[in-house]
Design a protein around this motif. Sequence first.
Motif, PDB file in Angstrom:
ATOM      1  N   MET A  69       0.849  -1.203   0.000  1.00 59.67           N
ATOM      2  CA  MET A  69       0.000   0.000   0.000  1.00 59.67           C
ATOM      3  C   MET A  69       0.882   1.250   0.000  1.00 59.67           C
ATOM      4  N   ASN A  70       0.486   2.203  -0.805  1.00 52.31           N
ATOM      5  CA  ASN A  70       1.157   3.497  -0.866  1.00 52.31           C
ATOM      6  C   ASN A  70       0.883   4.301   0.391  1.00 52.31           C
ATOM      7  N   ALA A  71       1.895   4.809   1.066  1.00 53.41           N
ATOM      8  CA  ALA A  71       1.662   5.620   2.273  1.00 53.41           C
ATOM      9  C   ALA A  71       2.348   6.971   2.120  1.00 53.41           C
ATOM     10  N   LEU A  72       1.566   8.013   2.290  1.00 57.62           N
ATOM     11  CA  LEU A  72       2.102   9.374   2.188  1.00 57.62           C
ATOM     12  C   LEU A  72       1.949  10.080   3.525  1.00 57.62           C
ATOM     13  N   THR A  73       2.929  10.901   3.853  1.00 55.42           N
ATOM     14  CA  THR A  73       2.804  11.741   5.041  1.00 55.42           C
ATOM     15  C   THR A  73       2.738  13.175   4.551  1.00 55.42           C
ATOM     16  N   THR A  74       1.739  13.884   5.023  1.00 48.66           N
ATOM     17  CA  THR A  74       1.547  15.243   4.523  1.00 48.66           C
ATOM     18  C   THR A  74       0.969  16.138   5.613  1.00 48.66           C
ATOM     19  N   GLN A  75       0.437  17.291   5.191  1.00 47.01           N
ATOM     20  CA  GLN A  75      -0.143  18.262   6.111  1.00 47.01           C
ATOM     21  C   GLN A  75      -1.386  17.707   6.839  1.00 47.01           C
ATOM     22  N   ASP A  76      -1.730  18.332   7.961  1.00 50.35           N
ATOM     23  CA  ASP A  76      -3.004  18.045   8.644  1.00 50.35           C
ATOM     24  C   ASP A  76      -3.822  19.328   8.599  1.00 50.35           C
ATOM     25  N   PRO A  77      -5.000  19.325   8.027  1.00 49.58           N
ATOM     26  CA  PRO A  77      -5.689  18.186   7.430  1.00 49.58           C
ATOM     27  C   PRO A  77      -5.165  17.839   6.031  1.00 49.58           C
ATOM     28  N   VAL A  78      -5.434  16.587   5.661  1.00 50.96           N
ATOM     29  CA  VAL A  78      -5.152  16.131   4.299  1.00 50.96           C
ATOM     30  C   VAL A  78      -6.141  16.831   3.363  1.00 50.96           C
ATOM     31  N   THR A 136       1.172   4.582 -14.438  1.00 50.35           N
ATOM     32  CA  THR A 136       0.790   5.582 -13.440  1.00 50.35           C
ATOM     33  C   THR A 136       0.145   4.835 -12.253  1.00 50.35           C
ATOM     34  N   SER A 137      -0.174   5.581 -11.210  1.00 48.82           N
ATOM     35  CA  SER A 137      -0.816   4.933 -10.058  1.00 48.82           C
ATOM     36  C   SER A 137      -2.333   5.187 -10.044  1.00 48.82           C
ATOM     37  N   ALA A 138      -2.871   5.692 -11.166  1.00 46.54           N
ATOM     38  CA  ALA A 138      -4.281   6.119 -11.191  1.00 46.54           C
ATOM     39  C   ALA A 138      -5.267   5.007 -10.799  1.00 46.54           C
ATOM     40  N   CYS A 139      -4.941   3.758 -11.154  1.00 49.48           N
ATOM     41  CA  CYS A 139      -5.879   2.656 -10.880  1.00 49.48           C
ATOM     42  C   CYS A 139      -5.664   1.998  -9.519  1.00 49.48           C
ATOM     43  N   GLU A 140      -4.654   2.412  -8.782  1.00 46.60           N
ATOM     44  CA  GLU A 140      -4.411   1.768  -7.476  1.00 46.60           C
ATOM     45  C   GLU A 140      -5.607   1.986  -6.573  1.00 46.60           C
ATOM     46  N   LYS A 141      -5.965   0.936  -5.856  1.00 47.22           N
ATOM     47  CA  LYS A 141      -7.261   0.946  -5.165  1.00 47.22           C
ATOM     48  C   LYS A 141      -7.178   1.335  -3.702  1.00 47.22           C
ATOM     49  N   ILE A 142      -5.958   1.585  -3.236  1.00 46.37           N
ATOM     50  CA  ILE A 142      -5.839   1.889  -1.818  1.00 46.37           C
ATOM     51  C   ILE A 142      -4.654   2.822  -1.616  1.00 46.37           C
ATOM     52  N   LEU A 153     -10.704   2.572  -2.853  1.00 40.21           N
ATOM     53  CA  LEU A 153     -11.480   2.865  -4.072  1.00 40.21           C
ATOM     54  C   LEU A 153     -12.021   1.568  -4.659  1.00 40.21           C
ATOM     55  N   LEU A 154     -13.331   1.533  -4.869  1.00 46.99           N
ATOM     56  CA  LEU A 154     -13.989   0.306  -5.321  1.00 46.99           C
ATOM     57  C   LEU A 154     -14.556   0.465  -6.734  1.00 46.99           C
ATOM     58  N   SER A 176     -15.650 -10.316  -5.341  1.00 47.34           N
ATOM     59  CA  SER A 176     -14.208 -10.037  -5.203  1.00 47.34           C
ATOM     60  C   SER A 176     -13.986  -8.616  -4.665  1.00 47.34           C
ATOM     61  N   GLU A 177     -14.849  -7.707  -5.071  1.00 48.66           N
ATOM     62  CA  GLU A 177     -14.717  -6.307  -4.645  1.00 48.66           C
ATOM     63  C   GLU A 177     -15.135  -6.155  -3.178  1.00 48.66           C
ATOM     64  N   LEU A 178     -16.200  -6.863  -2.805  1.00 51.61           N
ATOM     65  CA  LEU A 178     -16.634  -6.841  -1.393  1.00 51.61           C
ATOM     66  C   LEU A 178     -15.557  -7.471  -0.509  1.00 51.61           C
ATOM     67  N   GLU A 179     -14.936  -8.531  -1.026  1.00 45.35           N
ATOM     68  CA  GLU A 179     -13.876  -9.218  -0.285  1.00 45.35           C
ATOM     69  C   GLU A 179     -12.669  -8.292  -0.124  1.00 45.35           C
ATOM     70  N   PHE A 180     -12.361  -7.551  -1.185  1.00 42.90           N
ATOM     71  CA  PHE A 180     -11.253  -6.587  -1.123  1.00 42.90           C
ATOM     72  C   PHE A 180     -11.537  -5.527  -0.052  1.00 42.90           C
ATOM     73  N   LEU A 181     -12.773  -5.061  -0.014  1.00 37.28           N
ATOM     74  CA  LEU A 181     -13.168  -4.061   0.992  1.00 37.28           C
ATOM     75  C   LEU A 181     -13.022  -4.651   2.395  1.00 37.28           C
ATOM     76  N   LYS A 182     -13.527  -5.877   2.551  1.00 34.05           N
ATOM     77  CA  LYS A 182     -13.454  -6.554   3.860  1.00 34.05           C
ATOM     78  C   LYS A 182     -12.014  -6.664   4.326  1.00 34.05           C
ATOM     79  N   GLN A 183     -11.160  -7.142   3.429  1.00 35.07           N
ATOM     80  CA  GLN A 183      -9.754  -7.355   3.790  1.00 35.07           C
ATOM     81  C   GLN A 183      -9.037  -6.046   4.066  1.00 35.07           C
TER      82      GLN A 183
END
Length: 272
Positions: free
Chosen positions: A1-10, A103-109, A119-120, A135-142
Motif C-alpha cells: 500500500m502506498n503511504a504518504l505523510t503530509t499536512q493536517d488536514p489532508v 501511473t498509479s491512477a488505478c491503485e485501489k488503496i 477505491l472500489l 471479489s470487490e466486497l472481499e477486497f473491501l473486507k480485507q
Amino acid sequence: MNALTTQDPVNIVQITDTHLYGGNNGTLLKMNTRESYDHVIKLIQTREKAIDCILATGDIAQDASKEAYQEFLESISCFDTTTRWIPGNHDNATTMAEVASGTSACEKIIQINNWMIILLDSSILGQVHGTLASSELEFLKQSLASAEENAAVEHCLVCLHHNPVPGNAGWMKDIGLNNGAAFFKVLKKSSKAGTVLYGHIHQQLDFQHQGIRCLCSPSSCIQFKPNVTNFALDKLNPGYRWLKLYTDGRVETEVVRVSGEIFEADFSSPGY
Ligand SMILES: [Fe+2]
C-alpha cells in the motif's frame, strides 16, 4: 500500500462524472463536457492550494474512448499531485487500466497520514446500475480488516461510483448500487470506516445512513434535479467537492460550483 505523510488536514479534491469525449467536441444533453470540465479545473486551480490527492469517482468518459481517458490524465497532471480514478457506468475499466499503465491512477488503496482511502469498482460493463462483485466486497473486507489491525490507520474513506443508498428521484429507482445492504454490512463491522464518497447521481448530498456519512457530489457537467418523479436536469452549475481529512477523524467538506457562467443544456430532455 502506498503511504504518504503530509499536512493536517489532508487536502482532497473530488471530481466526478466528467463524461468526457475524445476530441473535445462531445456534448451531453447539449452541454460540451470538455468546456464545463475546463471551467471546473480552472476553479480548482484558483481555489485549492496544496492538494494531496485527486479522486475521480467515475463516468470519466462518456464514450469510453482511449483518447478521453488520455485527455483526462493529461489535463489533471496540471495539479502535479496523486490522482486515483474508478470506473462508472459509462466507463470501460479495461481501457482505463490500459491508459493508466505506468501511473498509479488505478491503485485501489492509499494511506495518507492516518487515513486509508479505499477505491472500489462498482461498474458492470454496459449497465447503468452498479454492483460490488464478491471479489470487490472481499477486497473491501480485507482492506478494512488490515486497517483495524494497523495502529497507523485510524480512519477510512471509501469511494465508489454508484450511489449505495437509493437516489431521491423516482427515475433513479433502479440505477444505484444493487447490493448496498451488503456494502453497509461490511462498513459497519469496521470501527474506522465512517465516510463514503460517490458520484453517479450528479447532485450534492451529505447525510447519514446506518451511522455512515454519505457524500455525493455534482458532476463537472450536467446536474440531476432531486425529488422529482421523472428525469429532469437541474439548473445548478457544474462543480467539485473538496474534503479536509483531519488526524482526529473529522471530515470538513464543501461543494464549490462554477459561478458567473451560463451553461447551455437540453433542460427539457426526458432522459440521458
Ligand atoms: Fe454520470
